[in-house]
Design a protein around this motif. Structure first.
Motif, mmCIF file in Angstrom:
data_model
loop_
_atom_site.group_PDB
_atom_site.id
_atom_site.type_symbol
_atom_site.label_atom_id
_atom_site.label_comp_id
_atom_site.label_asym_id
_atom_site.label_seq_id
_atom_site.Cartn_x
_atom_site.Cartn_y
_atom_site.Cartn_z
ATOM 1 N N LYS A 103 42.320 83.052 -28.507
ATOM 2 C CA LYS A 103 41.502 81.648 -28.768
ATOM 3 C C LYS A 103 42.612 80.690 -29.466
ATOM 4 O O LYS A 103 42.911 79.599 -29.305
ATOM 5 C CB LYS A 103 40.375 81.768 -29.136
ATOM 6 C CG LYS A 103 39.401 82.273 -28.214
ATOM 7 C CD LYS A 103 38.018 82.273 -28.554
ATOM 8 C CE LYS A 103 36.995 83.034 -27.664
ATOM 9 N NZ LYS A 103 36.730 82.482 -26.154
ATOM 10 N N ALA A 118 37.034 70.934 -28.856
ATOM 11 C CA ALA A 118 36.241 70.844 -29.995
ATOM 12 C C ALA A 118 37.255 70.932 -31.333
ATOM 13 O O ALA A 118 38.121 71.658 -31.370
ATOM 14 C CB ALA A 118 35.275 71.992 -30.171
ATOM 15 N N VAL A 141 30.275 76.696 -34.445
ATOM 16 C CA VAL A 141 30.465 77.513 -33.542
ATOM 17 C C VAL A 141 31.445 78.675 -34.105
ATOM 18 O O VAL A 141 32.480 78.078 -34.690
ATOM 19 C CB VAL A 141 30.986 77.235 -32.251
ATOM 20 C CG1 VAL A 141 31.020 78.562 -31.325
ATOM 21 C CG2 VAL A 141 29.870 76.237 -31.614
ATOM 22 N N LYS A 143 33.951 81.795 -33.643
ATOM 23 C CA LYS A 143 34.813 82.590 -32.515
ATOM 24 C C LYS A 143 35.847 83.557 -33.022
ATOM 25 O O LYS A 143 36.638 83.202 -33.878
ATOM 26 C CB LYS A 143 35.360 81.732 -31.800
ATOM 27 C CG LYS A 143 34.747 80.690 -30.895
ATOM 28 C CD LYS A 143 35.234 79.521 -30.051
ATOM 29 C CE LYS A 143 34.373 79.164 -29.094
ATOM 30 N NZ LYS A 143 35.024 78.097 -28.007
ATOM 31 N N VAL A 153 31.437 84.953 -29.598
ATOM 32 C CA VAL A 153 31.072 83.739 -29.798
ATOM 33 C C VAL A 153 29.876 83.681 -30.289
ATOM 34 O O VAL A 153 28.962 84.128 -29.703
ATOM 35 C CB VAL A 153 31.526 82.754 -28.719
ATOM 36 C CG1 VAL A 153 30.951 81.316 -28.930
ATOM 37 C CG2 VAL A 153 32.868 82.912 -28.173
ATOM 38 N N VAL A 155 27.033 80.890 -31.586
ATOM 39 C CA VAL A 155 26.725 79.258 -31.746
ATOM 40 C C VAL A 155 25.723 79.346 -32.873
ATOM 41 O O VAL A 155 24.566 80.044 -32.841
ATOM 42 C CB VAL A 155 26.016 78.616 -30.548
ATOM 43 C CG1 VAL A 155 25.658 77.134 -30.770
ATOM 44 C CG2 VAL A 155 27.358 78.899 -29.516
ATOM 45 N N GLU A 181 34.542 76.174 -35.139
ATOM 46 C CA GLU A 181 34.577 75.104 -34.232
ATOM 47 C C GLU A 181 33.518 73.999 -34.346
ATOM 48 O O GLU A 181 32.156 74.444 -34.590
ATOM 49 C CB GLU A 181 34.633 75.271 -32.733
ATOM 50 C CG GLU A 181 35.966 75.815 -32.508
ATOM 51 C CD GLU A 181 35.927 75.920 -30.792
ATOM 52 O OE1 GLU A 181 36.802 76.790 -30.133
ATOM 53 O OE2 GLU A 181 34.997 75.244 -29.918
ATOM 54 N N GLU A 182 33.671 72.745 -34.092
ATOM 55 C CA GLU A 182 32.591 71.695 -34.066
ATOM 56 C C GLU A 182 31.751 72.218 -32.850
ATOM 57 O O GLU A 182 32.293 72.585 -31.555
ATOM 58 C CB GLU A 182 33.396 70.661 -33.818
ATOM 59 C CG GLU A 182 32.563 69.274 -33.134
ATOM 60 C CD GLU A 182 33.594 68.325 -32.381
ATOM 61 O OE1 GLU A 182 33.052 67.237 -31.968
ATOM 62 O OE2 GLU A 182 34.633 68.532 -32.213
ATOM 63 N N LEU A 183 30.265 71.934 -32.634
ATOM 64 C CA LEU A 183 29.393 72.232 -31.734
ATOM 65 C C LEU A 183 29.634 71.159 -30.835
ATOM 66 O O LEU A 183 29.282 69.881 -31.169
ATOM 67 C CB LEU A 183 28.193 72.314 -32.391
ATOM 68 C CG LEU A 183 26.992 72.717 -31.248
ATOM 69 C CD1 LEU A 183 27.102 74.173 -30.709
ATOM 70 C CD2 LEU A 183 25.676 72.264 -31.540
ATOM 71 N N LEU A 184 29.866 71.187 -29.528
ATOM 72 C CA LEU A 184 29.701 70.374 -28.464
ATOM 73 C C LEU A 184 28.493 70.483 -27.533
ATOM 74 O O LEU A 184 27.760 71.683 -27.664
ATOM 75 C CB LEU A 184 30.885 70.322 -27.538
ATOM 76 C CG LEU A 184 32.478 70.222 -28.209
ATOM 77 C CD1 LEU A 184 33.255 70.541 -27.048
ATOM 78 C CD2 LEU A 184 32.593 69.017 -28.701
ATOM 79 N N GLU A 188 27.718 72.519 -19.039
ATOM 80 C CA GLU A 188 29.054 73.038 -19.140
ATOM 81 C C GLU A 188 29.272 73.584 -17.317
ATOM 82 O O GLU A 188 28.450 73.749 -16.712
ATOM 83 C CB GLU A 188 28.785 74.709 -19.554
ATOM 84 C CG GLU A 188 28.844 74.606 -21.012
ATOM 85 C CD GLU A 188 28.921 75.930 -21.593
ATOM 86 O OE1 GLU A 188 27.817 76.225 -22.356
ATOM 87 O OE2 GLU A 188 29.626 76.822 -21.285
ATOM 88 N N LYS A 210 25.474 82.172 -17.712
ATOM 89 C CA LYS A 210 25.838 83.299 -18.662
ATOM 90 C C LYS A 210 24.798 84.289 -19.081
ATOM 91 O O LYS A 210 25.020 85.484 -19.167
ATOM 92 C CB LYS A 210 26.625 82.544 -19.753
ATOM 93 C CG LYS A 210 27.809 82.073 -19.143
ATOM 94 C CD LYS A 210 28.937 82.154 -20.349
ATOM 95 C CE LYS A 210 30.360 81.658 -20.018
ATOM 96 N NZ LYS A 210 30.337 80.415 -19.355
ATOM 97 N N MET A 269 33.123 71.636 -21.167
ATOM 98 C CA MET A 269 31.752 70.901 -21.692
ATOM 99 C C MET A 269 31.966 69.553 -21.291
ATOM 100 O O MET A 269 33.038 68.957 -21.496
ATOM 101 C CB MET A 269 31.741 71.184 -23.175
ATOM 102 C CG MET A 269 30.525 70.616 -23.787
ATOM 103 S SD MET A 269 29.195 71.872 -23.539
ATOM 104 C CE MET A 269 29.304 72.948 -24.774
ATOM 105 N N ILE A 279 36.269 74.166 -23.123
ATOM 106 C CA ILE A 279 35.591 75.344 -24.180
ATOM 107 C C ILE A 279 36.611 76.375 -24.206
ATOM 108 O O ILE A 279 36.831 77.082 -25.154
ATOM 109 C CB ILE A 279 34.443 75.759 -23.469
ATOM 110 C CG1 ILE A 279 33.425 74.360 -23.623
ATOM 111 C CG2 ILE A 279 33.687 76.830 -24.310
ATOM 112 C CD1 ILE A 279 32.505 74.513 -24.630
ATOM 113 N N GLU A 280 37.159 76.828 -23.071
ATOM 114 C CA GLU A 280 38.138 77.856 -22.948
ATOM 115 C C GLU A 280 39.109 77.809 -21.848
ATOM 116 O O GLU A 280 38.748 77.121 -20.588
ATOM 117 C CB GLU A 280 37.446 79.433 -23.021
ATOM 118 C CG GLU A 280 36.412 79.267 -21.560
ATOM 119 C CD GLU A 280 35.839 80.698 -21.469
ATOM 120 O OE1 GLU A 280 36.323 81.578 -21.990
ATOM 121 O OE2 GLU A 280 34.970 80.825 -20.654
#
Ligand code: AMP
Ligand code: GLY
Length: 419
Positions: A103, A118, A141, A143, A153, A155, A181-184, A188, A210, A269, A279-280
């Motif tokens: 990541k 993010a 978040v 990770k 991950v 949250v 990370e900042e939460l978005l 999704e 998910k 996101m 996000i990834e």
């Protein structure tokens, strides 16, 4: 032409099923495959991560194109090995596949390319992570930097969740490095392209579900269902994703000498009023997103992938305007455990429902010839329809015809709760 598909899941069954329909394809092999792939391909008993045995097979049997489903052989260097041996293969090299396996690597590329994502900080030590989280406060978040089988991950909405999250990452998963990370906030969705590193051929959009439970509750899984196209992404948004995300990413990867070829999975996101944020990235097709997109592809998938693997000019792939839905049926105990050997009934009756195709994942044939469960995600039941409602009605009509002991299945796939 002769094709080899590497993998044994529902994604690979869907790829074999679609490739076998190409007028140019005379033979499809799947290694190792499953009982479903054996209906449209010939299974080869070589594990997906035994890359040298796969290369020997491709050389010996004159395979014209190899297509890789899962990430493990990519990370192990299957593409590098095949190319070294002069064998045509569609997928990223091990260095390019790091956009999925690290990541931190993916974030560095995104920052360099100016891709919306993010804000984050990479923490090299637990002390550093604890101090930084304390200073920032919730929500955020956490990770793990590395493949963590979907468990990397966390949250966090409050300080207790941050405390528990750090314990989980450092003491349970035992990661060295984490990203904070900042939460978005927003829906999704994912978007898929096929590329040779320069040419970008959009495949389409999807969203998956998910978590294991209704209403998107309970632990994360590989994906309990999917819908394509996703209503969260308009066709205008898709063009924006190509322009603001895919093009700059590929340019930066080329400039680093690690061009990305293969299926690129852009996990997004969609915060309201802002550009889509990444996000990834995954260096492969999604599962079960592949199953729904294979239902919608109209053109010749084989020609596209062959041309891209060859560096030739590729033609766009038309998609049907129908909606496709996949519902995953998993075995008892999923996702913590899985159970094998439960007999599966009703597969043929399910496929008689209009617009339905059933893809196998964790299935096996027992000693007396019955199809039985053999893993976590067992089947992906797919249906297409003129509307999302029609596709959902058909898919659940087919699901009801299938039964096995302990089946785990969500009944709200197609609904709003995917994130
Ligand atoms: P990843 O493994 O990075 O895809 O993350 C797994 C899931 O965690 C995602 O599908 C999101 O639901 C959630 N997630 C990851 N990063 C963020 C973020 N920055 N803000 C909000 N949710 C996130
Ligand atoms: N369905 C999510 C994935 O394939 O990663």
């Amino acid at each position: 032409m002769k094709v080899l598909v590497v993998g044994s899941g529902g994604r690979e069954h869907a790829l074999c099923w679609r490739l076998a329909q190409s007028p140019q394809v005379e033979k499809v092999w799947c290694a190792p495959g499953n009982p479903g792939t054996s209906e449209c391909a010939t299974n080869v008993t070589i594990r997906a991560d035994d890359i040298s045995a796969l290369a020997d097979f491709a050389a010996q049997f004159g395979v014209d194109l190899t297509i890789v489903g899962p990430e493990a052989p990519l990370v192990a260097g299957i593409v590098d090995l095949f190319r070294k041996r002069g064998l045509r293969i569609f997928g990223p090299t091990a260095s390019a596949a790091r956009i999925e396996s690290s990541k931190g690597f993916a974030k560095n590329l995104m920052v360099e390319a100016g891709i919306p994502t993010a804000a984050y900080r990479r923490c090299e030590s637990r002390r550093d992570a604890e101090d930084y989280c304390q200073q920032r406060g919730a929500p955020l978040v956490l990770k793990a930097d590395g493949l963590a089988a979907g468990k990397g991950v966390v949250v966090c909405y409050n300080s207790e969740e941050i405390r528990q999250g750090l314990i989980h990452l450092y003491d349970v998963i035992k990661t060295d490095t984490i990203l904070v990370e900042e939460l978005l906030i927003g829906p999704e969705a994912s978007f898929f392209v096929a590329t040779d590193g320069e040419q970008i051929v959009p495949i389409g959009s999807a969203h998956d579900y998910k978590r294991v439970g209704e209403g998107n509750t309970g632990p994360n899984t590989g994906g309990m269902g999917a819908v394509s196209p996703t209503p969260f992404l308009t066709s205008g948004d898709e063009a924006v994703v190509v322009e603001t995300i895919v093009q700059p990413l590929l340019a930066v990867m080329r400039s680093h000498g690690t061009p990305f070829s293969g299926f690129l999975y852009v996990g997004l996101m969609l915060p309201e009023g802002k550009l889509p944020h990444v996000i990834e990235f995954n260096a492969r097709f999604g599962d079960p997103e592949c199953q729904v997109l294979m239902r919608r592809i109209q053109g010749d998938l084989f020609s596209l992938l062959y041309d891209l693997a060859d560096g030739a000019t590729a033609q766009p792939l038309p998609l049907s305007s129908k909606t496709a839905v996949a519902v995953v049926q998993a075995s008892a105990g999923y996702p913590e455990t899985s159970r094998s050997g439960d007999q599966i009934l009703g597969l043929q009756r399910a496929e008689q429902v209009k617009g339905v195709a059933v893809f196998h994942a964790g299935t096996a044939i027992d000693k007396v010839g019955h199809v039985v469960t053999n893993g976590g995600r067992v089947l992906a039941v797919t249906a297409e329809g003129n509307t999302l409602e029609e596709a959902c009605d058909r898919v659940y009509e087919a699901c009801e015809k299938i039964s096995f002991a302990g089946r785990v299945m969500r009944s709200d796939i197609g609904g709003p709760n995917n994130s």
